[in-house]
Design a protein around this motif. Structure first.
Motif, PDB file in Angstrom:
ATOM      1  N   ARG A  13     -19.507 -18.497   0.860  1.00  0.00           N
ATOM      2  CA  ARG A  13     -19.171 -17.346   0.017  1.00  0.00           C
ATOM      3  C   ARG A  13     -17.756 -17.438  -0.549  1.00  0.00           C
ATOM      4  O   ARG A  13     -17.438 -16.785  -1.542  1.00  0.00           O
ATOM      5  N   ASN A  14     -16.921 -18.261   0.040  1.00  0.00           N
ATOM      6  CA  ASN A  14     -15.551 -18.415  -0.470  1.00  0.00           C
ATOM      7  C   ASN A  14     -15.488 -19.365  -1.662  1.00  0.00           C
ATOM      8  O   ASN A  14     -14.691 -19.174  -2.566  1.00  0.00           O
ATOM      9  N   THR A  15     -16.313 -20.413  -1.637  1.00  0.00           N
ATOM     10  CA  THR A  15     -16.252 -21.426  -2.696  1.00  0.00           C
ATOM     11  C   THR A  15     -17.443 -21.369  -3.645  1.00  0.00           C
ATOM     12  O   THR A  15     -17.382 -21.924  -4.730  1.00  0.00           O
ATOM     13  N   GLY A  16     -18.554 -20.769  -3.194  1.00  0.00           N
ATOM     14  CA  GLY A  16     -19.766 -20.735  -4.015  1.00  0.00           C
ATOM     15  C   GLY A  16     -20.603 -21.997  -3.890  1.00  0.00           C
ATOM     16  O   GLY A  16     -21.673 -22.093  -4.483  1.00  0.00           O
ATOM     17  N   LYS A  17     -20.105 -22.981  -3.123  1.00  0.00           N
ATOM     18  CA  LYS A  17     -20.840 -24.238  -2.947  1.00  0.00           C
ATOM     19  C   LYS A  17     -21.772 -24.141  -1.741  1.00  0.00           C
ATOM     20  O   LYS A  17     -21.486 -23.421  -0.782  1.00  0.00           O
ATOM     21  N   PHE A  18     -22.868 -24.894  -1.786  1.00  0.00           N
ATOM     22  CA  PHE A  18     -23.751 -25.004  -0.628  1.00  0.00           C
ATOM     23  C   PHE A  18     -23.222 -26.120   0.254  1.00  0.00           C
ATOM     24  O   PHE A  18     -23.003 -27.236  -0.217  1.00  0.00           O
ATOM     25  N   GLU A  19     -22.976 -25.774   1.507  1.00  0.00           N
ATOM     26  CA  GLU A  19     -22.410 -26.750   2.439  1.00  0.00           C
ATOM     27  C   GLU A  19     -23.214 -26.779   3.734  1.00  0.00           C
ATOM     28  O   GLU A  19     -23.973 -25.863   4.050  1.00  0.00           O
ATOM     29  N   LEU A  20     -23.024 -27.831   4.463  1.00  0.00           N
ATOM     30  CA  LEU A  20     -23.744 -28.080   5.701  1.00  0.00           C
ATOM     31  C   LEU A  20     -23.291 -27.138   6.815  1.00  0.00           C
ATOM     32  O   LEU A  20     -22.126 -26.757   6.877  1.00  0.00           O
TER      33      LEU A  20
END
Length: 106
Positions: free
Chosen positions: A64-71
């Motif tokens: 939610r901080n970067t908007g990227k999907f991460e592991l």
């Protein structure tokens, strides 16, 4: 008990800068095949897109901080490449019992 009493699950901890490239795709495919055998009616079996499948089971989630999907940490431990696991957890050591041979008695 202390770990489980936390409101925040360690399995869902987002690992910044870790992504699908840190996962072992062959292990994921074996997991999917086994899932189809054991749970043929599961709605997860209808998800063809790998990214969508990993999102739906919580292996990758939106930061939610970067908007990227991460592991997630759970995703890394379940499907991660050894080098990626060791990068995040340098002292990690997997120990298990192989019960695939019914004649094996420990």
């Amino acid at each position: 008990m202390l770990r489980d009493s936390s409101v925040k699950s360690l399995d869902r901890k987002i690992l910044e800068n870790y992504d699908i490239n840190d996962l072992d795709i062959i292990t994921i495919e074996k997991y999917r095949l086994r899932m189809r055998e054991v749970y043929p009616e599961s709605h997860f079996n209808n998800i063809d897109n790998l990214d969508e499948f990993l999102k739906s089971i919580g292996v990758i989630i939106k930061n939610r901080n970067t908007g990227k999907f991460e592991l997630t940490l759970g995703g890394l431990l379940m499907f991660g490449k050894t080098i990626s696991i060791k990068s995040y957890l340098p002292h990690f050591h997997l120990e298990y019992i192989d019960k695939s041979d019914a004649k094996y008695d420990r």
